[in-house]
Design a protein around this motif. Structure first.
Motif, PDB file in Angstrom:
ATOM      1  N   GLN A 278     -35.968  16.071  38.077  1.00  0.00           N
ATOM      2  CA  GLN A 278     -36.367  17.232  37.885  1.00  0.00           C
ATOM      3  C   GLN A 278     -35.160  18.314  37.677  1.00  0.00           C
ATOM      4  OE1 GLN A 278     -38.897  17.259  41.410  1.00  0.00           O
ATOM      5  NE2 GLN A 278     -40.473  18.127  39.930  1.00  0.00           N
ATOM      6  N   LEU A 279     -33.989  17.830  38.707  1.00  0.00           N
ATOM      7  CA  LEU A 279     -32.610  18.648  38.470  1.00  0.00           C
ATOM      8  C   LEU A 279     -32.087  18.362  37.448  1.00  0.00           C
ATOM      9  CD1 LEU A 279     -31.651  17.991  42.170  1.00  0.00           C
ATOM     10  CD2 LEU A 279     -32.136  20.235  41.210  1.00  0.00           C
ATOM     11  N   TYR A 280     -31.968  17.077  36.635  1.00  0.00           N
ATOM     12  CA  TYR A 280     -31.282  16.827  35.717  1.00  0.00           C
ATOM     13  C   TYR A 280     -32.032  17.506  34.381  1.00  0.00           C
ATOM     14  CZ  TYR A 280     -28.995  14.252  31.856  1.00  0.00           C
ATOM     15  OH  TYR A 280     -28.093  14.149  30.711  1.00  0.00           O
ATOM     16  N   TYR A 281     -33.435  17.378  34.392  1.00  0.00           N
ATOM     17  CA  TYR A 281     -34.117  18.088  33.258  1.00  0.00           C
ATOM     18  C   TYR A 281     -33.553  19.583  33.412  1.00  0.00           C
ATOM     19  CZ  TYR A 281     -37.337  14.289  32.925  1.00  0.00           C
ATOM     20  OH  TYR A 281     -37.894  12.934  32.607  1.00  0.00           O
ATOM     21  N   SER A 282     -33.844  20.225  34.506  1.00  0.00           N
ATOM     22  CA  SER A 282     -33.309  21.693  34.538  1.00  0.00           C
ATOM     23  C   SER A 282     -31.977  21.882  34.064  1.00  0.00           C
ATOM     24  CB  SER A 282     -33.700  22.159  35.878  1.00  0.00           C
ATOM     25  OG  SER A 282     -34.902  21.849  36.245  1.00  0.00           O
ATOM     26  N   GLU A 283     -30.979  21.323  34.473  1.00  0.00           N
ATOM     27  CA  GLU A 283     -29.625  21.373  34.178  1.00  0.00           C
ATOM     28  C   GLU A 283     -29.297  21.098  32.740  1.00  0.00           C
ATOM     29  OE1 GLU A 283     -25.107  20.340  35.433  1.00  0.00           O
ATOM     30  OE2 GLU A 283     -26.391  18.838  35.984  1.00  0.00           O
ATOM     31  N   PHE A 284     -30.026  20.038  32.272  1.00  0.00           N
ATOM     32  CA  PHE A 284     -29.655  19.843  30.734  1.00  0.00           C
ATOM     33  C   PHE A 284     -30.295  20.946  30.015  1.00  0.00           C
ATOM     34  CE2 PHE A 284     -30.733  17.976  26.683  1.00  0.00           C
ATOM     35  CZ  PHE A 284     -29.539  17.275  26.459  1.00  0.00           C
ATOM     36  N   ILE A 285     -31.547  21.550  30.428  1.00  0.00           N
ATOM     37  CA  ILE A 285     -32.239  22.319  29.528  1.00  0.00           C
ATOM     38  C   ILE A 285     -31.281  23.817  29.527  1.00  0.00           C
ATOM     39  CG2 ILE A 285     -34.216  23.821  29.491  1.00  0.00           C
ATOM     40  CD1 ILE A 285     -35.698  21.238  30.334  1.00  0.00           C
ATOM     41  N   LEU A 286     -30.684  24.219  30.796  1.00  0.00           N
ATOM     42  CA  LEU A 286     -29.941  25.329  30.912  1.00  0.00           C
ATOM     43  C   LEU A 286     -28.890  25.144  30.312  1.00  0.00           C
ATOM     44  CD1 LEU A 286     -30.361  25.970  34.660  1.00  0.00           C
ATOM     45  CD2 LEU A 286     -31.396  27.417  32.711  1.00  0.00           C
TER      46      LEU A 286
END
Length: 191
Positions: free
Chosen positions: A167-175
């Motif tokens: 979840q954190l990786y998805y969020s950071e990547f998308i940002l």
């Protein structure tokens, strides 16, 4: 040769803490940049999440003067809520277990309409391997600008990634992708 963190005077827990600190510093820099950009352009954003379950919304709320550009967001975790709140096609949602590029794009377009925002981001996917995902971890996300999908991508992760890390990786990547899209818009307006 196998290298262990303890060979460098650092145990695994300390290495994890250091990695988290670096992650937080990089994330703060990214959030500061996005916030300043949106403030300077006077543009707004809204978010629709599923797999990240609020991490993107939390990130936008941490930006300085967020209430001036962050209109809000929603976490639509179930098929019913994606259909009822974000007008996702029920048949497509059933067919793809609510995880496809088309669903992410529909979520993004409709959250922008709901919140009347210039920009929107939506994400749907898997943070844990399931039968529906064939044991894999992946997400689809979309970014829209003024009613048009400008980026729609799939992000794959290793199936052994812990769910919170996914979840954190998805969020950071998308940002990070959002920052790139902001930069592209800035360049287009300058030329």
């Amino acid at each position: 040769m196998i290298v262990k963190p303890s060979q460098f005077g650092v145990n695994a827990d300390e290495l994890s803490v250091r990695s988290l600190i670096y992650f937080i510093i990089e994330l703060e820099n990214l959030l500061r940049y996005i916030g300043k950009h949106l403030l300077s352009t006077g543009e707004t954003i809204a978010v629709a999440e599923s797999v990240t379950s609020g991490f993107l919304q939390f990130s936008f709320s941490q930006m300085k003067d967020a209430s001036k550009f962050y209109k809000g967001g929603m976490t639509a975790y179930t098929l019913e809520e994606k259909v009822n709140l974000l007008n996702v096609n029920g048949d497509e949602a059933l067919k793809h277990d609510c995880v496809s590029a088309g669903i992410a794009e529909t979520m993004a377009l409709n959250v922008a309409r709901l919140y009347n925002s210039d920009w929107s981001i939506a994400v749907t996917g898997y943070a844990t391997p399931t039968e529906s995902s064939n044991g894999k971890l992946y997400s689809y996300f979309a970014i829209t600008y003024r009613g048009e999908v400008i980026l729609s991508e799939k992000l794959d992760l290793h199936s052994r990634t812990k769910s919170v890390n996914a979840q954190l990786y998805y969020s950071e990547f998308i940002l990070g992708c959002f920052k790139i899209e902001l930069d592209k818009q800035k360049e287009e307006k300058a030329s």
